[in-house]
Design a protein around this motif. Structure first.
Motif, short mmCIF file in Angstrom:
data_model
loop_
_atom_site.label_atom_id
_atom_site.label_comp_id
_atom_site.label_asym_id
_atom_site.label_seq_id
_atom_site.Cartn_x
_atom_site.Cartn_y
_atom_site.Cartn_z
N LEU A 243 0.83 -1.20 0.00
CA LEU A 243 0.00 0.00 0.00
C LEU A 243 0.87 1.26 0.00
O LEU A 243 0.58 2.23 -0.72
CB LEU A 243 -0.92 0.00 1.22
N THR A 244 1.95 1.26 0.79
CA THR A 244 2.84 2.41 0.86
C THR A 244 3.51 2.67 -0.49
O THR A 244 3.57 3.81 -0.96
CB THR A 244 3.91 2.19 1.94
N ASP A 245 4.01 1.60 -1.13
CA ASP A 245 4.70 1.77 -2.41
C ASP A 245 3.74 2.12 -3.54
O ASP A 245 4.17 2.63 -4.57
CB ASP A 245 5.51 0.52 -2.75
N MET A 246 2.44 1.85 -3.36
CA MET A 246 1.44 2.27 -4.34
C MET A 246 0.93 3.68 -4.04
O MET A 246 -0.03 4.14 -4.66
CB MET A 246 0.28 1.27 -4.37
N GLN A 247 1.59 4.34 -3.06
CA GLN A 247 1.29 5.73 -2.71
C GLN A 247 -0.05 5.90 -2.01
O GLN A 247 -0.72 6.92 -2.16
CB GLN A 247 1.33 6.62 -3.97
N TYR A 248 -0.43 4.89 -1.22
CA TYR A 248 -1.63 5.01 -0.39
C TYR A 248 -1.24 5.21 1.07
O TYR A 248 -0.25 4.66 1.54
CB TYR A 248 -2.53 3.77 -0.52
N VAL A 249 -2.03 6.00 1.78
CA VAL A 249 -1.79 6.28 3.19
C VAL A 249 -2.84 5.55 4.01
O VAL A 249 -4.04 5.65 3.73
CB VAL A 249 -1.87 7.80 3.47
N VAL A 250 -2.37 4.80 5.02
CA VAL A 250 -3.28 4.11 5.94
C VAL A 250 -3.59 5.05 7.11
O VAL A 250 -2.69 5.41 7.87
CB VAL A 250 -2.65 2.80 6.45
N PHE A 251 -4.86 5.45 7.24
CA PHE A 251 -5.25 6.34 8.33
C PHE A 251 -5.71 5.56 9.56
O PHE A 251 -5.40 5.93 10.69
CB PHE A 251 -6.37 7.28 7.86
N HIS A 252 -6.46 4.50 9.32
CA HIS A 252 -6.92 3.65 10.41
C HIS A 252 -6.89 2.20 9.94
O HIS A 252 -7.04 1.93 8.75
CB HIS A 252 -8.36 4.02 10.83
#
Length: 405
Positions: A243-252
């Motif tokens: 998810l991080t390398d696909m440029q997504y941010v985990v908020f919760h």
């Protein structure tokens, strides 16, 4: 304080300590985050070692120095760069029987010793990160002609697999990146998540197939990614890394393990603040997460070998595996002192389990020069440790810790 990539840094540190994350509650809004992790040691026991606890507090505390994990540099199909006393070789290509044997033979002929390595295969692709040094000087390979020959010969082997000069289009960091993350990046850039899985890969029964769905949380403006699959070590790292390398941010997020399954739910947005609104975006994320989960799955047999380190050892072992008709689906190589300790996850040439007769042939052929341990459950350490092998021998999380800058 919150910052881009902080969740991955925390999960990476816990994973590198071989801690098993059984539950997690992740929350971040604005400038702060609060994460709660329930962890055990690999045997399911509470962490009692004060050194481990002190280390966690030190590296995650205010004095800790975590790397800039979002720094990027152009990627190459075969990358060669120096890092301390080691040269790092990265490669990605089409997999085929005997490829690892050919690569290690090239290095042995050039008097280059493989000190540590990680090898993953998925969907007919192979990704390797190898740490090597010059056999004569025991230092990084710095002879331009030797470097040139090494890079050229490895490229020729990969092109012999039908790769041509196709390069990954995404730019990634090289050298100092965490090795497991780098393998995910290499395979992601090579689009291993596209197409059907190879017939030579394990046949995933329905219980192993990840169930992934993506919905929308209208009230808060998040996309909700739900993952349910067979639980295993490092599952959380592999998903957060992707998810991080696909440029997504985990908020919760909430993570729980109800053996033998894991349930995970992530509330995410893209780094630009957008949610996943198109079916194409959702489909790509689902495919990429499935690939991230499967890359590390190695159902079947693992061969664990220990021998005195020498140039050509990896070449010798992989040649024997190839001559006995075995495919290497994943491998880890490490060197502690003068001892080389390797693990190979193998199937027969059709991707089926290895028969007893082949194992006995292997024992006869290499048993007189090295220790050989055969296991069907690669995640079970107890039998290995009972046999007197070092606890830190072949387990991937902290394998290359000492080689990082």
């Amino acid at each position: 304080m919150n910052k881009p990539g902080i969740l991955l840094e925390v999960v990476q540190i816990l994973t590198d300590l071989d801690l098993i994350i059984t539950k997690a509650y992740i929350s971040s809004d604005g400038g702060w985050f609060m994460d709660v992790f329930h962890v055990t040691d690999p045997h399911g026991q509470k962490i009692a070692d004060s050194k481990t606890i002190d280390y966690i507090e030190k590296v995650l505390g205010p004095e800790g120095h975590t790397s800039d994990i979002l720094k990027t540099l152009p990627g190459k199909r075969v990358g060669v760069n120096s890092m301390g006393d080691y040269t790092v070789i990265e490669l990605i290509g089409r997999d085929r029987p005997g490829l690892l044997s050919e690569i290690s033979a090239v290095l042995a002929n050039l008097h280059v010793n493989v000190v540590a390595a990680e090898v993953w295969t998925h969907n007919r692709r192979i990704a390797c990160v190898l740490y090597v040094n010059d056999d004569t000087t025991c230092r990084a390979v710095d002879d331009p002609s030797q470097l040139s020959a090494m890079e050229e010969q490895i490229k020729n082997i990969l092109q012999g697999c039908g790769n041509g000069d196709k390069l990954a289009h995404t730019s990634f960091s090289m050298g100092s990146t965490h090795v497991d993350r780098r393998l995910h990046q290499l395979l992601f850039a090579d689009r291993d998540y596209e197409g059907n899985c190879s017939s030579t890969e394990p046949d995933f029964p329905p219980s192993f197939k990840p169930k992934i769905s993506i919905d929308r949380c209208e009230e808060k403006g998040y996309s909700v990614v739900t993952v349910r699959c067979k639980d295993r070590p490092k599952l959380l790292f592999d998903i957060v890394c992707t998810l991080t390398d696909m440029q997504y941010v985990v908020f919760h997020a909430t993570v729980s393990s109800d053996s033998p399954y894991a349930s995970q739910e992530y509330y995410i947005r893209h780094m630009d603040g957008c949610t996943l609104d198109t079916e194409g975006e959702k489909e790509k994320v689902i495919k990429c997460l499935e690939a991230a989960i499967r890359r590390r799955v190695s159902e079947g047999l693992s061969l664990e070998l220990c021998a005195k380190d020498r140039v050509g050892l990896l070449s010798e072992v992989t040649r024997v595996l190839r001559e006995n008709g075995l495919l290497v689906t994943r491998a880890g190589v490490s060197t502690v002192g003068e001892q080389a300790m390797n693990v190979f996850y193998v199937t027969d040439s059709s991707g089926n389990p290895v028969d007893t007769k082949t194992i006995e042939e292997l024992r006869k052929e290499i048993g007189h020069t090295m220790m050989l341990n055969v296991k069907k459950d690669p995640t079970n350490r107890k039998a290995l440790e009972a046999s007197g092998w070092p606890k830190t021998s072949f387990f991937f999380g902290s394998l290359l810790e000492k080689f990082r800058p």
